[in-house]
Design a protein around this motif. Structure first.
Motif, PDB file in Angstrom:
ATOM      1  N   UNK A   1       0.833  -1.201   0.000  1.00 60.69           N
ATOM      2  CA  UNK A   1       0.000   0.000   0.000  1.00 60.69           C
ATOM      3  C   UNK A   1       0.870   1.255   0.000  1.00 60.69           C
ATOM      4  N   UNK A   2       0.241   2.375  -0.395  1.00 57.45           N
ATOM      5  CA  UNK A   2       0.849   3.685  -0.231  1.00 57.45           C
ATOM      6  C   UNK A   2      -0.059   4.498   0.674  1.00 57.45           C
TER       7      UNK A   2
ATOM      8  N   UNK B   1      -2.917   6.451 -10.979  1.00 55.88           N
ATOM      9  CA  UNK B   1      -2.324   5.139 -11.238  1.00 55.88           C
ATOM     10  C   UNK B   1      -3.167   4.331 -12.212  1.00 55.88           C
ATOM     11  N   UNK B   2      -4.466   4.660 -12.271  1.00 55.63           N
ATOM     12  CA  UNK B   2      -5.367   3.924 -13.162  1.00 55.63           C
ATOM     13  C   UNK B   2      -6.123   2.800 -12.468  1.00 55.63           C
TER      14      UNK B   2
ATOM     15  N   UNK C   1       3.490  -1.770 -10.854  1.00 54.98           N
ATOM     16  CA  UNK C   1       4.894  -1.390 -10.733  1.00 54.98           C
ATOM     17  C   UNK C   1       5.054  -0.298  -9.677  1.00 54.98           C
ATOM     18  N   UNK C   2       6.119  -0.399  -8.900  1.00 56.91           N
ATOM     19  CA  UNK C   2       6.370   0.595  -7.869  1.00 56.91           C
ATOM     20  C   UNK C   2       7.006   1.859  -8.444  1.00 56.91           C
ATOM     21  N   UNK C   3       7.461   1.810  -9.685  1.00 56.15           N
ATOM     22  CA  UNK C   3       8.103   2.969 -10.299  1.00 56.15           C
ATOM     23  C   UNK C   3       7.075   4.066 -10.585  1.00 56.15           C
ATOM     24  N   UNK C   4       7.425   5.284 -10.208  1.00 60.82           N
ATOM     25  CA  UNK C   4       6.577   6.423 -10.509  1.00 60.82           C
ATOM     26  C   UNK C   4       5.380   6.600  -9.599  1.00 60.82           C
ATOM     27  N   UNK C   5       5.265   5.815  -8.561  1.00 62.28           N
ATOM     28  CA  UNK C   5       4.142   5.974  -7.633  1.00 62.28           C
ATOM     29  C   UNK C   5       4.348   7.227  -6.783  1.00 62.28           C
ATOM     30  N   UNK C   6       3.278   7.859  -6.336  1.00 63.60           N
ATOM     31  CA  UNK C   6       3.391   9.145  -5.633  1.00 63.60           C
ATOM     32  C   UNK C   6       3.854   9.044  -4.181  1.00 63.60           C
TER      33      UNK C   6
END
Length: 230
Positions: free
Chosen positions: A87-88, A112-113, A151-156
């Motif tokens: 989670x974020x 994220x969509x 993917x964890x890349x680019x998550x806020x």
């Protein structure tokens, strides 16, 4: 305050113990237990102490406090095994922290969509008395549960992992009707159930120790409240 109502509440919290089962444990008749719960009779001191031992409460709680905080809004107390998830998280201190935090996390989901976001939340206690009393501010944290494969890349925000964990949970029906009463009381009901049945909470700093999850069920808003247990 009613001793009889307290006794009825504790009996239900003890895995829905029947009057017959309670009577057998105290070596009295079912009719005697019924009279106690109706406040038509009062147990002798030996039986009162036996009730305190059985329900893990003090004599003062049993005879003086109002323990009967459960009502028709609450249902389905159970132990759940919550599977591991990633989670974020977003935490905010503001006059409307729950709404602010959840709205922020919903925007993350759109970025994220994620079409049907799974969101959980919890109170954030690190708030000063000045923020509370002067500025009427409170804290709240909200988390967006990430679907497998994202993917964890680019998550806020930083991705965190919650391991598989047991929780005790309760469901609140129509949680929006009186949230400032229903939600705190739901935690009290769970804590009373844990105390009565000898269930220990888990507060080790490595898991989300308690959280809330709201959802629509057949047009009615429900909320599940969770507390981590050993």
């Amino acid at each position: 305050m009613s001793f009889g109502q307290n006794l009825l509440f504790l009996r239900k919290m003890k895995n829905n113990m029947t009057q017959e089962e309670l009577a057998e444990k105290l070596d009295v008749s079912r009719q005697t237990v019924s009279k106690w719960e109706l406040d038509a009779a009062y147990p002798e001191m030996e039986k009162l102490l036996g009730l305190c031992t059985l329900f893990s409460c003090t004599l003062d709680q049993l005879v003086r406090e109002d323990m009967n905080i459960i009502n028709e809004a609450y249902s389905n107390i159970r132990i759940e095994e919550v599977e591991a998830f990633h989670y974020i998280q977003y935490t905010v201190i503001s006059p409307e922290p729950e709404e602010d935090a959840i709205d922020h996390v919903k925007k993350w989901a759109q970025q994220i969509g994620i079409q049907n976001p799974r969101i959980i939340g919890w109170d954030f206690p690190a708030v000063s008395q000045e923020q509370i009393n002067v500025h009427h501010m409170h804290g709240y944290g909200a988390a967006l549960i990430l679907d497998p494969g994202i993917s964890e890349e680019g998550l806020p925000a930083e991705v965190k992992k919650q391991d598989k964990q047991r929780y005790i949970a309760i469901t609140i029906k129509e949680s929006h009707t009186d949230p400032f009463v229903l939600i705190p009381n739901a935690y009290k009901v769970l804590m009373a159930y844990m105390n009565t049945n000898g269930i220990k909470g888990k507060w080790d700093g490595h898991i989300i120790d308690c959280f809330e999850k709201e959802y629509d069920l057949d047009g009615v808003w429900h909320m599940d409240v969770y507390i981590a247990v050993e």
